[in-house]
Write a protein that holds these residues in place. Structure first.
Motif, mmCIF file in Angstrom:
data_model
loop_
_atom_site.group_PDB
_atom_site.id
_atom_site.type_symbol
_atom_site.label_atom_id
_atom_site.label_comp_id
_atom_site.label_asym_id
_atom_site.label_seq_id
_atom_site.Cartn_x
_atom_site.Cartn_y
_atom_site.Cartn_z
ATOM 1 N N GLU A 165 -41.288 16.674 -26.707
ATOM 2 C CA GLU A 165 -40.505 15.437 -26.763
ATOM 3 C C GLU A 165 -40.564 14.796 -28.149
ATOM 4 O O GLU A 165 -39.534 14.415 -28.717
ATOM 5 C CB GLU A 165 -41.015 14.458 -25.701
ATOM 6 C CG GLU A 165 -40.211 13.164 -25.634
ATOM 7 C CD GLU A 165 -40.704 12.221 -24.544
ATOM 8 O OE1 GLU A 165 -40.326 11.037 -24.566
ATOM 9 O OE2 GLU A 165 -41.478 12.680 -23.669
ATOM 10 N N LYS A 169 -37.441 14.594 -30.888
ATOM 11 C CA LYS A 169 -37.001 13.281 -31.367
ATOM 12 C C LYS A 169 -36.975 13.248 -32.901
ATOM 13 O O LYS A 169 -36.019 12.769 -33.515
ATOM 14 C CB LYS A 169 -37.936 12.197 -30.834
ATOM 15 C CG LYS A 169 -37.574 10.770 -31.220
ATOM 16 C CD LYS A 169 -38.507 9.785 -30.526
ATOM 17 C CE LYS A 169 -38.144 8.339 -30.882
ATOM 18 N NZ LYS A 169 -38.411 8.026 -32.299
ATOM 19 N N GLU A 172 -34.033 15.210 -34.364
ATOM 20 C CA GLU A 172 -32.715 14.593 -34.177
ATOM 21 C C GLU A 172 -32.547 13.287 -34.933
ATOM 22 O O GLU A 172 -31.436 12.746 -34.992
ATOM 23 C CB GLU A 172 -32.478 14.386 -32.676
ATOM 24 C CG GLU A 172 -32.346 15.712 -31.915
ATOM 25 C CD GLU A 172 -32.244 15.525 -30.417
ATOM 26 O OE1 GLU A 172 -32.462 14.371 -29.939
ATOM 27 O OE2 GLU A 172 -31.958 16.513 -29.709
ATOM 28 N N GLU A 173 -33.632 12.770 -35.511
ATOM 29 C CA GLU A 173 -33.528 11.533 -36.293
ATOM 30 C C GLU A 173 -32.931 11.814 -37.660
ATOM 31 O O GLU A 173 -32.943 12.941 -38.153
ATOM 32 C CB GLU A 173 -34.917 10.898 -36.455
ATOM 33 C CG GLU A 173 -35.468 10.294 -35.171
ATOM 34 C CD GLU A 173 -36.877 9.756 -35.359
ATOM 35 O OE1 GLU A 173 -37.523 10.108 -36.381
ATOM 36 O OE2 GLU A 173 -37.333 8.991 -34.497
#
Length: 544
Positions: A165, A169, A172-173
Protein backbone atom coordinates in the motif's frame (compact mmCIF):
# COMPACT_ATOMS: atom_id res chain seq x y z
CA UNK A 1 36.64 -9.02 6.24
CA UNK A 2 34.29 -11.76 5.10
CA UNK A 3 30.67 -11.01 6.00
CA UNK A 4 30.45 -13.03 9.19
CA UNK A 5 33.91 -12.15 10.55
CA UNK A 6 32.29 -9.41 12.61
CA UNK A 7 30.92 -12.06 14.97
CA UNK A 8 34.28 -13.54 16.09
CA UNK A 9 36.05 -10.15 16.09
CA UNK A 10 33.38 -8.89 18.51
CA UNK A 11 33.41 -11.89 20.86
CA UNK A 12 35.64 -13.23 23.65
CA UNK A 13 35.99 -16.53 25.44
CA UNK A 14 35.28 -18.90 22.56
CA UNK A 15 38.35 -20.69 21.21
CA UNK A 16 37.02 -20.99 17.67
CA UNK A 17 36.04 -17.31 17.61
CA UNK A 18 39.49 -16.32 18.85
CA UNK A 19 41.18 -18.44 16.17
CA UNK A 20 38.98 -16.92 13.46
CA UNK A 21 39.64 -13.43 14.80
CA UNK A 22 43.39 -13.97 14.77
CA UNK A 23 43.19 -15.32 11.23
CA UNK A 24 41.50 -12.12 10.12
CA UNK A 25 44.21 -9.91 11.54
CA UNK A 26 46.95 -12.24 10.31
CA UNK A 27 45.62 -11.80 6.78
CA UNK A 28 45.68 -8.02 7.10
CA UNK A 29 49.32 -8.09 8.14
CA UNK A 30 50.21 -10.41 5.26
CA UNK A 31 48.56 -8.21 2.64
CA UNK A 32 50.01 -4.97 4.05
CA UNK A 33 46.73 -3.24 4.95
CA UNK A 34 46.45 -0.38 7.44
CA UNK A 35 42.67 -0.36 7.94
CA UNK A 36 40.14 -3.10 8.65
CA UNK A 37 36.48 -2.92 7.62
CA UNK A 38 34.42 -4.92 10.14
CA UNK A 39 30.67 -5.62 9.90
CA UNK A 40 28.53 -4.64 12.88
CA UNK A 41 25.57 -6.94 12.45
CA UNK A 42 22.19 -5.69 13.69
CA UNK A 43 21.19 -9.18 14.87
CA UNK A 44 24.31 -9.41 17.08
CA UNK A 45 24.13 -5.80 18.27
CA UNK A 46 20.43 -5.87 19.25
CA UNK A 47 19.44 -9.54 19.72
CA UNK A 48 16.43 -8.46 21.79
CA UNK A 49 14.57 -5.22 21.10
CA UNK A 50 16.16 -2.34 22.99
CA UNK A 51 18.97 -4.49 24.43
CA UNK A 52 22.17 -3.24 22.78
CA UNK A 53 25.33 -5.29 23.19
CA UNK A 54 27.85 -2.60 24.11
CA UNK A 55 30.63 -5.12 24.79
CA UNK A 56 30.33 -6.42 21.22
CA UNK A 57 31.27 -3.01 19.81
CA UNK A 58 33.94 -2.40 22.45
CA UNK A 59 35.58 -5.74 21.67
CA UNK A 60 35.66 -4.98 17.94
CA UNK A 61 37.37 -1.64 18.62
CA UNK A 62 39.75 -3.19 21.18
CA UNK A 63 40.85 -5.83 18.69
CA UNK A 64 41.50 -3.20 16.04
CA UNK A 65 43.52 -1.10 18.49
CA UNK A 66 45.65 -3.93 19.80
CA UNK A 67 46.70 -4.81 16.25
CA UNK A 68 47.75 -1.21 15.54
CA UNK A 69 45.14 -0.57 12.84
CA UNK A 70 42.35 1.85 12.09
CA UNK A 71 38.83 0.62 11.43
CA UNK A 72 35.72 1.15 9.35
CA UNK A 73 32.51 -0.18 10.89
CA UNK A 74 29.95 -1.50 8.43
CA UNK A 75 26.34 -1.21 9.62
CA UNK A 76 24.48 -4.29 8.38
CA UNK A 77 20.98 -3.08 9.20
CA UNK A 78 17.91 -2.92 6.97
CA UNK A 79 20.00 -3.85 3.92
CA UNK A 80 22.84 -6.21 3.24
CA UNK A 81 23.28 -7.06 -0.45
CA UNK A 82 19.71 -6.03 -1.26
CA UNK A 83 18.30 -8.34 1.42
CA UNK A 84 17.45 -8.24 5.16
CA UNK A 85 19.61 -11.18 6.29
CA UNK A 86 21.31 -9.38 9.21
CA UNK A 87 18.13 -7.99 10.78
CA UNK A 88 17.32 -9.51 14.21
CA UNK A 89 14.94 -12.45 14.44
CA UNK A 90 12.36 -10.32 16.25
CA UNK A 91 12.24 -8.00 13.22
CA UNK A 92 11.94 -10.87 10.76
CA UNK A 93 9.10 -12.49 12.74
CA UNK A 94 6.89 -9.39 13.04
CA UNK A 95 5.86 -8.88 9.43
CA UNK A 96 2.95 -6.62 10.33
CA UNK A 97 5.02 -4.13 12.30
CA UNK A 98 8.01 -4.41 9.95
CA UNK A 99 6.49 -4.81 6.48
CA UNK A 100 8.30 -6.38 3.57
CA UNK A 101 8.48 -5.34 -0.06
CA UNK A 102 5.62 -7.00 -1.93
CA UNK A 103 5.67 -8.28 -5.50
CA UNK A 104 2.77 -7.52 -7.84
CA UNK A 105 1.10 -10.86 -7.02
CA UNK A 106 1.32 -10.16 -3.28
CA UNK A 107 4.35 -12.38 -2.62
CA UNK A 108 6.39 -11.15 0.33
CA UNK A 109 10.11 -10.73 -0.36
CA UNK A 110 13.01 -11.00 2.08
CA UNK A 111 13.49 -7.21 1.87
CA UNK A 112 12.13 -4.64 4.32
CA UNK A 113 10.02 -1.93 2.68
CA UNK A 114 11.81 1.42 2.32
CA UNK A 115 8.38 3.13 2.47
CA UNK A 116 7.74 2.04 6.08
CA UNK A 117 8.33 4.56 8.88
CA UNK A 118 8.34 1.69 11.36
CA UNK A 119 11.24 0.03 9.55
CA UNK A 120 13.18 3.27 9.34
CA UNK A 121 12.60 4.24 12.98
CA UNK A 122 13.72 0.85 14.30
CA UNK A 123 16.89 0.87 12.21
CA UNK A 124 17.64 4.49 13.16
CA UNK A 125 17.27 3.75 16.89
CA UNK A 126 19.82 0.95 16.68
CA UNK A 127 22.17 2.98 14.48
CA UNK A 128 22.06 5.94 16.87
CA UNK A 129 22.80 3.62 19.78
CA UNK A 130 25.82 2.36 17.85
CA UNK A 131 27.03 5.91 17.19
CA UNK A 132 26.74 6.78 20.87
CA UNK A 133 28.90 3.80 21.80
CA UNK A 134 31.55 4.67 19.19
CA UNK A 135 31.60 8.31 20.33
CA UNK A 136 31.86 7.51 24.03
CA UNK A 137 34.49 4.82 23.58
CA UNK A 138 36.59 6.12 20.70
CA UNK A 139 36.16 9.86 20.08
CA UNK A 140 39.51 10.72 21.68
CA UNK A 141 41.52 7.87 20.15
CA UNK A 142 39.86 7.93 16.71
CA UNK A 143 40.45 4.26 16.00
CA UNK A 144 37.31 4.24 13.87
CA UNK A 145 37.68 6.46 10.79
CA UNK A 146 34.28 5.98 9.18
CA UNK A 147 30.95 4.17 9.33
CA UNK A 148 29.17 2.57 6.40
CA UNK A 149 25.40 3.15 6.55
CA UNK A 150 23.79 -0.11 5.34
CA UNK A 151 25.36 -2.42 2.77
CA UNK A 152 24.56 -2.53 -0.95
CA UNK A 153 20.98 -1.34 -0.37
CA UNK A 154 18.12 -2.06 -2.73
CA UNK A 155 15.52 -4.68 -3.60
CA UNK A 156 17.15 -7.88 -4.78
CA UNK A 157 13.94 -9.69 -5.65
CA UNK A 158 11.59 -10.19 -8.59
CA UNK A 159 10.22 -6.65 -8.55
CA UNK A 160 11.42 -3.14 -9.22
CA UNK A 161 9.18 -1.50 -6.65
CA UNK A 162 7.15 -2.24 -3.55
CA UNK A 163 3.57 -3.14 -4.55
CA UNK A 164 2.40 -2.78 -0.94
CA UNK A 165 0.00 0.00 0.00
CA UNK A 166 2.68 2.54 0.98
CA UNK A 167 4.87 1.70 -2.01
CA UNK A 168 2.00 1.99 -4.48
CA UNK A 169 0.96 5.33 -2.97
CA UNK A 170 4.50 6.67 -3.37
CA UNK A 171 4.68 5.44 -6.97
CA UNK A 172 1.44 7.21 -7.89
CA UNK A 173 2.33 10.52 -6.22
CA UNK A 174 3.83 13.42 -8.14
CA UNK A 175 7.60 13.33 -8.52
CA UNK A 176 9.22 15.82 -6.08
CA UNK A 177 10.32 19.09 -7.68
CA UNK A 178 13.98 18.57 -6.74
CA UNK A 179 13.96 15.26 -8.64
CA UNK A 180 12.55 16.96 -11.76
CA UNK A 181 15.26 19.64 -11.57
CA UNK A 182 17.89 16.94 -11.22
CA UNK A 183 16.51 15.16 -14.30
CA UNK A 184 16.81 18.36 -16.32
CA UNK A 185 20.54 18.75 -15.63
CA UNK A 186 21.65 15.14 -15.18
CA UNK A 187 23.51 13.19 -17.81
CA UNK A 188 22.52 9.68 -18.81
CA UNK A 189 19.47 7.49 -18.27
CA UNK A 190 17.60 9.76 -15.85
CA UNK A 191 17.72 12.77 -18.19
CA UNK A 192 17.09 10.66 -21.29
CA UNK A 193 13.97 9.04 -19.78
CA UNK A 194 12.61 12.43 -18.73
CA UNK A 195 13.17 13.81 -22.26
CA UNK A 196 11.64 10.72 -23.89
CA UNK A 197 8.50 11.15 -21.78
CA UNK A 198 7.90 14.73 -22.84
CA UNK A 199 10.03 16.83 -20.45
CA UNK A 200 7.06 17.06 -18.13
CA UNK A 201 7.05 19.67 -15.38
CA UNK A 202 4.77 17.55 -13.22
CA UNK A 203 3.50 14.00 -13.01
CA UNK A 204 3.91 10.73 -11.19
CA UNK A 205 6.95 8.49 -11.59
CA UNK A 206 5.53 6.56 -14.54
CA UNK A 207 4.35 9.72 -16.33
CA UNK A 208 7.69 11.48 -15.85
CA UNK A 209 10.09 8.61 -16.55
CA UNK A 210 8.16 5.75 -18.19
CA UNK A 211 9.51 2.23 -17.49
CA UNK A 212 12.47 3.73 -15.58
CA UNK A 213 10.09 5.43 -13.14
CA UNK A 214 9.65 2.41 -10.86
CA UNK A 215 13.40 2.08 -10.27
CA UNK A 216 13.76 5.81 -9.63
CA UNK A 217 10.82 5.78 -7.21
CA UNK A 218 12.47 2.96 -5.26
CA UNK A 219 15.85 4.73 -5.34
CA UNK A 220 14.30 7.95 -4.00
CA UNK A 221 12.73 6.06 -1.09
CA UNK A 222 15.90 4.15 -0.22
CA UNK A 223 18.21 7.16 -0.57
CA UNK A 224 15.97 9.25 1.68
CA UNK A 225 15.75 6.41 4.21
CA UNK A 226 19.54 6.06 4.42
CA UNK A 227 20.18 9.80 4.46
CA UNK A 228 17.81 10.25 7.41
CA UNK A 229 19.61 7.51 9.34
CA UNK A 230 22.98 9.13 8.53
CA UNK A 231 21.69 12.57 9.61
CA UNK A 232 20.56 11.22 12.96
CA UNK A 233 23.85 9.43 13.45
CA UNK A 234 25.88 12.53 12.60
CA UNK A 235 23.92 14.52 15.19
CA UNK A 236 25.40 12.13 17.76
CA UNK A 237 28.90 11.69 16.33
CA UNK A 238 29.93 13.54 13.18
CA UNK A 239 32.23 10.98 11.60
CA UNK A 240 32.74 10.17 7.90
CA UNK A 241 29.69 8.24 6.65
CA UNK A 242 29.05 6.58 3.31
CA UNK A 243 27.02 3.86 1.68
CA UNK A 244 28.21 1.34 -0.88
CA UNK A 245 26.77 0.13 -4.17
CA UNK A 246 26.18 -3.23 -5.80
CA UNK A 247 26.86 -1.82 -9.23
CA UNK A 248 24.92 -2.17 -12.47
CA UNK A 249 28.27 -2.72 -14.22
CA UNK A 250 28.17 0.87 -15.49
CA UNK A 251 24.96 -0.01 -17.40
CA UNK A 252 27.12 -1.69 -20.05
CA UNK A 253 26.47 -5.41 -19.56
CA UNK A 254 23.76 -8.06 -19.56
CA UNK A 255 20.05 -7.20 -19.54
CA UNK A 256 20.67 -4.15 -17.36
CA UNK A 257 17.58 -4.98 -15.29
CA UNK A 258 17.11 -3.85 -11.69
CA UNK A 259 15.99 -6.53 -9.24
CA UNK A 260 17.43 -9.32 -11.39
CA UNK A 261 21.06 -8.32 -11.97
CA UNK A 262 21.52 -5.85 -9.11
CA UNK A 263 19.36 -4.61 -6.21
CA UNK A 264 16.76 -2.16 -7.49
CA UNK A 265 16.99 1.31 -5.98
CA UNK A 266 20.68 1.28 -5.16
CA UNK A 267 22.99 4.09 -6.23
CA UNK A 268 23.89 2.45 -9.54
CA UNK A 269 25.28 4.57 -12.36
CA UNK A 270 21.89 5.36 -13.89
CA UNK A 271 20.39 6.38 -10.51
CA UNK A 272 23.43 8.17 -9.09
CA UNK A 273 22.29 11.76 -9.86
CA UNK A 274 19.11 11.11 -7.87
CA UNK A 275 21.13 9.75 -4.92
CA UNK A 276 23.40 12.79 -4.97
CA UNK A 277 20.25 14.94 -4.83
CA UNK A 278 18.79 13.00 -1.89
CA UNK A 279 21.83 12.33 0.28
CA UNK A 280 23.07 15.60 1.74
CA UNK A 281 24.30 13.90 4.92
CA UNK A 282 26.50 11.23 3.34
CA UNK A 283 30.16 12.02 2.70
CA UNK A 284 30.53 9.55 -0.16
CA UNK A 285 28.59 7.09 -2.30
CA UNK A 286 30.97 4.27 -3.09
CA UNK A 287 31.22 1.56 -5.77
CA UNK A 288 31.95 -2.06 -4.95
CA UNK A 289 34.10 -2.98 -7.94
CA UNK A 290 34.63 -6.58 -8.99
CA UNK A 291 35.01 -6.08 -12.73
CA UNK A 292 37.75 -7.98 -14.59
CA UNK A 293 37.79 -5.59 -17.54
CA UNK A 294 40.30 -2.81 -16.70
CA UNK A 295 38.39 -0.28 -18.80
CA UNK A 296 35.18 -1.03 -16.89
CA UNK A 297 37.04 -0.55 -13.61
CA UNK A 298 38.40 2.82 -14.72
CA UNK A 299 35.01 3.89 -16.02
CA UNK A 300 33.55 3.21 -12.57
CA UNK A 301 36.22 5.45 -11.03
CA UNK A 302 35.07 8.28 -13.29
CA UNK A 303 31.38 7.73 -12.49
CA UNK A 304 31.75 7.70 -8.71
CA UNK A 305 34.74 9.99 -8.20
CA UNK A 306 33.27 13.49 -8.45
CA UNK A 307 35.58 15.39 -6.11
CA UNK A 308 34.71 18.70 -7.80
CA UNK A 309 31.09 18.06 -6.77
CA UNK A 310 32.05 17.06 -3.24
CA UNK A 311 31.91 13.29 -3.80
CA UNK A 312 35.37 11.72 -3.30
CA UNK A 313 36.27 8.34 -4.75
CA UNK A 314 36.44 5.60 -2.13
CA UNK A 315 36.34 1.91 -3.08
CA UNK A 316 35.04 -0.06 -0.06
CA UNK A 317 35.02 -3.46 -1.79
CA UNK A 318 37.02 -4.88 -4.66
CA UNK A 319 38.50 -8.16 -5.85
CA UNK A 320 41.74 -9.84 -4.82
CA UNK A 321 42.93 -9.84 -8.44
CA UNK A 322 45.87 -8.75 -10.55
CA UNK A 323 43.60 -6.41 -12.54
CA UNK A 324 42.46 -4.69 -9.37
CA UNK A 325 46.02 -4.45 -8.03
CA UNK A 326 47.02 -2.46 -11.10
CA UNK A 327 43.88 -0.36 -11.53
CA UNK A 328 43.99 0.94 -7.97
CA UNK A 329 47.04 2.99 -9.02
CA UNK A 330 44.77 4.84 -11.45
CA UNK A 331 42.25 5.37 -8.66
CA UNK A 332 44.84 6.81 -6.29
CA UNK A 333 47.09 8.64 -8.75
CA UNK A 334 44.59 9.93 -11.31
CA UNK A 335 41.32 10.11 -9.32
CA UNK A 336 42.68 11.02 -5.86
CA UNK A 337 40.94 8.06 -4.20
CA UNK A 338 40.86 8.42 -0.41
CA UNK A 339 40.74 4.69 0.36
CA UNK A 340 40.76 1.27 -1.26
CA UNK A 341 39.60 -1.99 0.33
CA UNK A 342 39.76 -5.58 -0.86
CA UNK A 343 36.88 -7.82 0.20
CA UNK A 344 37.21 -11.14 2.04
CA UNK A 345 40.84 -10.67 2.94
CA UNK A 346 41.10 -13.93 4.91
CA UNK A 347 41.10 -15.63 1.51
CA UNK A 348 44.57 -14.23 0.81
CA UNK A 349 46.12 -16.94 3.02
CA UNK A 350 46.55 -20.64 2.33
CA UNK A 351 45.69 -23.26 5.01
CA UNK A 352 49.21 -22.93 6.48
CA UNK A 353 48.83 -19.16 6.86
CA UNK A 354 51.09 -18.19 3.96
CA UNK A 355 50.20 -15.52 1.45
CA UNK A 356 48.79 -17.09 -1.71
CA UNK A 357 50.57 -16.37 -4.97
CA UNK A 358 47.31 -15.00 -6.38
CA UNK A 359 47.25 -12.37 -3.61
CA UNK A 360 50.78 -11.10 -4.19
CA UNK A 361 49.82 -8.38 -6.72
CA UNK A 362 47.52 -6.68 -4.20
CA UNK A 363 50.19 -7.01 -1.50
CA UNK A 364 52.68 -5.37 -3.87
CA UNK A 365 50.30 -2.46 -4.47
CA UNK A 366 49.53 -1.98 -0.77
CA UNK A 367 53.28 -2.00 -0.03
CA UNK A 368 53.92 0.73 -2.58
CA UNK A 369 50.97 2.89 -1.53
CA UNK A 370 52.06 2.63 2.10
CA UNK A 371 55.57 3.73 1.15
CA UNK A 372 54.18 6.74 -0.75
CA UNK A 373 51.43 7.63 1.73
CA UNK A 374 53.11 10.85 2.87
CA UNK A 375 53.31 12.06 -0.74
CA UNK A 376 49.64 11.26 -1.38
CA UNK A 377 48.24 12.99 1.69
CA UNK A 378 47.45 16.74 1.68
CA UNK A 379 50.65 18.68 2.21
CA UNK A 380 52.76 15.98 0.59
CA UNK A 381 54.45 18.60 -1.57
CA UNK A 382 54.02 17.07 -5.03
CA UNK A 383 53.37 19.59 -7.80
CA UNK A 384 51.96 16.82 -9.98
CA UNK A 385 51.34 13.07 -9.75
CA UNK A 386 51.54 10.83 -12.80
CA UNK A 387 50.02 7.34 -12.63
CA UNK A 388 51.01 4.76 -15.24
CA UNK A 389 49.64 1.24 -15.58
CA UNK A 390 50.62 -1.43 -18.06
CA UNK A 391 47.93 -3.01 -20.20
CA UNK A 392 48.15 -6.63 -21.31
CA UNK A 393 50.66 -6.84 -24.15
CA UNK A 394 51.96 -3.28 -23.65
CA UNK A 395 55.73 -2.75 -23.54
CA UNK A 396 55.90 0.98 -22.74
CA UNK A 397 54.07 4.26 -22.38
CA UNK A 398 54.97 7.91 -22.77
CA UNK A 399 54.52 10.88 -20.40
CA UNK A 400 54.95 14.64 -20.69
CA UNK A 401 56.60 15.64 -17.41
CA UNK A 402 57.11 19.38 -17.15
CA UNK A 403 59.80 20.34 -19.64
CA UNK A 404 60.81 16.75 -20.19
CA UNK A 405 59.64 13.70 -22.03
CA UNK A 406 59.54 10.41 -20.13
CA UNK A 407 59.39 6.92 -21.59
CA UNK A 408 58.17 4.30 -19.13
CA UNK A 409 59.40 0.87 -20.15
CA UNK A 410 57.69 -2.30 -18.96
CA UNK A 411 60.00 -4.55 -20.99
CA UNK A 412 63.60 -3.98 -20.01
CA UNK A 413 66.22 -1.53 -21.18
CA UNK A 414 66.53 -1.99 -24.91
CA UNK A 415 65.05 -3.94 -27.81
CA UNK A 416 67.06 -7.07 -26.94
CA UNK A 417 65.14 -7.45 -23.69
CA UNK A 418 61.68 -8.99 -23.85
CA UNK A 419 60.61 -8.53 -20.26
CA UNK A 420 61.34 -7.00 -16.91
CA UNK A 421 65.03 -6.98 -15.88
CA UNK A 422 66.08 -5.42 -12.58
CA UNK A 423 69.64 -4.21 -12.19
CA UNK A 424 70.97 -4.91 -8.72
CA UNK A 425 72.07 -8.03 -6.92
CA UNK A 426 69.21 -7.74 -4.41
CA UNK A 427 66.78 -8.76 -7.12
CA UNK A 428 69.03 -10.60 -9.58
CA UNK A 429 69.57 -9.85 -13.24
CA UNK A 430 66.42 -11.73 -14.10
CA UNK A 431 63.38 -12.18 -11.87
CA UNK A 432 63.69 -15.82 -10.85
CA UNK A 433 61.17 -18.10 -12.46
CA UNK A 434 59.43 -15.33 -14.43
CA UNK A 435 59.10 -15.39 -18.23
CA UNK A 436 60.98 -12.61 -19.99
CA UNK A 437 57.99 -11.20 -21.85
CA UNK A 438 55.21 -8.73 -21.30
CA UNK A 439 52.05 -10.10 -19.62
CA UNK A 440 49.59 -11.59 -22.09
CA UNK A 441 46.57 -12.34 -19.88
CA UNK A 442 44.49 -10.54 -17.25
CA UNK A 443 45.48 -13.11 -14.64
CA UNK A 444 49.13 -12.03 -14.84
CA UNK A 445 50.45 -9.14 -12.77
CA UNK A 446 51.12 -6.02 -14.80
CA UNK A 447 53.49 -3.15 -14.12
CA UNK A 448 52.38 0.14 -12.55
CA UNK A 449 53.76 3.13 -10.75
CA UNK A 450 53.33 6.66 -9.44
CA UNK A 451 55.73 9.47 -10.30
CA UNK A 452 55.68 12.46 -7.96
CA UNK A 453 57.04 15.70 -9.40
CA UNK A 454 58.44 17.79 -6.55
CA UNK A 455 60.01 20.44 -8.77
CA UNK A 456 61.45 20.88 -12.23
CA UNK A 457 64.23 18.36 -11.68
CA UNK A 458 63.33 16.47 -8.47
CA UNK A 459 61.11 13.38 -8.34
CA UNK A 460 59.95 10.48 -6.19
CA UNK A 461 58.92 7.14 -7.71
CA UNK A 462 57.12 4.04 -6.46
CA UNK A 463 56.49 1.27 -8.91
CA UNK A 464 56.66 -2.38 -9.81
CA UNK A 465 58.57 -3.62 -12.88
CA UNK A 466 58.94 -0.14 -14.35
CA UNK A 467 61.91 1.70 -15.79
CA UNK A 468 61.98 5.41 -16.64
CA UNK A 469 64.03 7.23 -19.27
CA UNK A 470 64.00 11.03 -19.51
CA UNK A 471 64.91 13.31 -22.40
CA UNK A 472 64.48 16.99 -23.12
CA UNK A 473 61.68 18.12 -25.43
CA UNK A 474 61.98 17.39 -29.14
CA UNK A 475 64.05 20.06 -30.92
CA UNK A 476 61.96 22.53 -32.86
CA UNK A 477 64.28 22.55 -35.88
CA UNK A 478 63.40 19.01 -36.90
CA UNK A 479 66.62 17.35 -35.76
CA UNK A 480 66.96 14.37 -33.43
CA UNK A 481 69.79 14.28 -30.85
CA UNK A 482 72.27 11.51 -31.63
CA UNK A 483 72.09 10.11 -28.10
CA UNK A 484 68.43 9.24 -28.60
CA UNK A 485 69.18 6.83 -31.41
CA UNK A 486 70.34 4.05 -29.11
CA UNK A 487 68.44 3.05 -26.00
CA UNK A 488 71.59 2.20 -24.07
CA UNK A 489 73.19 5.53 -24.92
CA UNK A 490 70.02 7.32 -23.89
CA UNK A 491 70.02 5.53 -20.54
CA UNK A 492 73.72 6.19 -19.97
CA UNK A 493 73.31 9.83 -20.97
CA UNK A 494 70.88 10.71 -18.20
CA UNK A 495 72.74 12.73 -15.60
CA UNK A 496 71.83 12.28 -11.93
CA UNK A 497 72.62 14.68 -9.15
CA UNK A 498 71.00 12.17 -6.79
CA UNK A 499 69.61 8.64 -7.16
CA UNK A 500 68.66 6.75 -4.02
CA UNK A 501 66.14 4.42 -2.40
CA UNK A 502 64.56 5.24 0.94
CA UNK A 503 61.48 5.76 3.08
CA UNK A 504 59.68 8.52 4.96
CA UNK A 505 59.81 9.06 8.71
CA UNK A 506 57.59 11.80 10.13
CA UNK A 507 57.49 13.47 6.74
CA UNK A 508 61.24 13.43 6.13
CA UNK A 509 62.89 11.24 3.49
CA UNK A 510 65.48 8.83 4.88
CA UNK A 511 68.02 7.27 2.50
CA UNK A 512 68.35 3.48 2.70
CA UNK A 513 70.52 2.79 -0.35
CA UNK A 514 72.40 4.92 -2.89
CA UNK A 515 72.44 3.83 -6.52
CA UNK A 516 75.33 4.42 -8.87
CA UNK A 517 77.31 2.65 -11.57
CA UNK A 518 75.50 -0.36 -13.00
CA UNK A 519 72.42 0.30 -10.85
CA UNK A 520 72.05 3.78 -12.37
CA UNK A 521 73.08 3.39 -16.00
CA UNK A 522 70.06 1.40 -17.23
CA UNK A 523 67.25 3.80 -16.46
CA UNK A 524 65.47 4.64 -13.22
CA UNK A 525 63.90 1.34 -12.26
CA UNK A 526 61.59 0.36 -9.43
CA UNK A 527 60.22 -2.81 -7.93
CA UNK A 528 57.58 -2.96 -5.19
CA UNK A 529 60.15 -3.63 -2.44
CA UNK A 530 62.48 -0.75 -3.36
CA UNK A 531 60.63 1.63 -1.07
CA UNK A 532 60.56 5.13 -2.57
CA UNK A 533 63.09 6.00 -5.28
CA UNK A 534 64.26 9.61 -5.03
CA UNK A 535 66.15 11.22 -7.88
CA UNK A 536 67.29 14.63 -9.06
CA UNK A 537 68.10 15.00 -12.74
CA UNK A 538 70.90 17.17 -13.99
CA UNK A 539 70.00 20.09 -16.23
CA UNK A 540 71.09 19.52 -19.80
CA UNK A 541 73.45 21.93 -21.55
CA UNK A 542 70.65 23.00 -23.84
CA UNK A 543 68.43 24.25 -21.03
CA UNK A 544 69.16 27.00 -18.54
Amino acid sequence: MHNSSGYPIGRKGNRQYEEDCERSFQSLKAIGANTIAVPVCWDAFEPEEGAYDVSYVHTVIDNIRCHGLHGILLWFGTWKNGQMEYTPAWVKKDRKRFPRVLCKDGTETTVLSPHSRSNLEQDAKAFCALMEIIRDYDEKQETILAVQVENEPGIYAATRRDFGEAGTKAFEEDVPEEVRRTAETAEGAMHDSWVKNGRRKQGNWREMFGPFGAELCTAWAIAGYIDEIAARGKDIYDIFMYTNVWMDRNSDYGWNLAGLEYPCGGAVSKCLPLWHCACGHLDAICPDIYEQNPEAVRKAYGIYGKEEQGWPLYVPESGLTAVNATCMFDAVGSRQAIGYHVFGIESCLDPEGRLKESAEPVMHSFTMLTAAAGLLLPGGGAQAIHAFCQSVGQDSCFLEVGNRRCRVSFAGVAMDYAGWVPFDYHHGRDSEGEPRRVPVSLTEETARGLLFCMGEDEFFLVGHKVRLFFTEQVPEDGSLPAGWMNGQHLAHGMEFLCLEEGHFEEGAFVTDRIRSGDEARHGIWAQYDCGVVHFILGTSQGRN
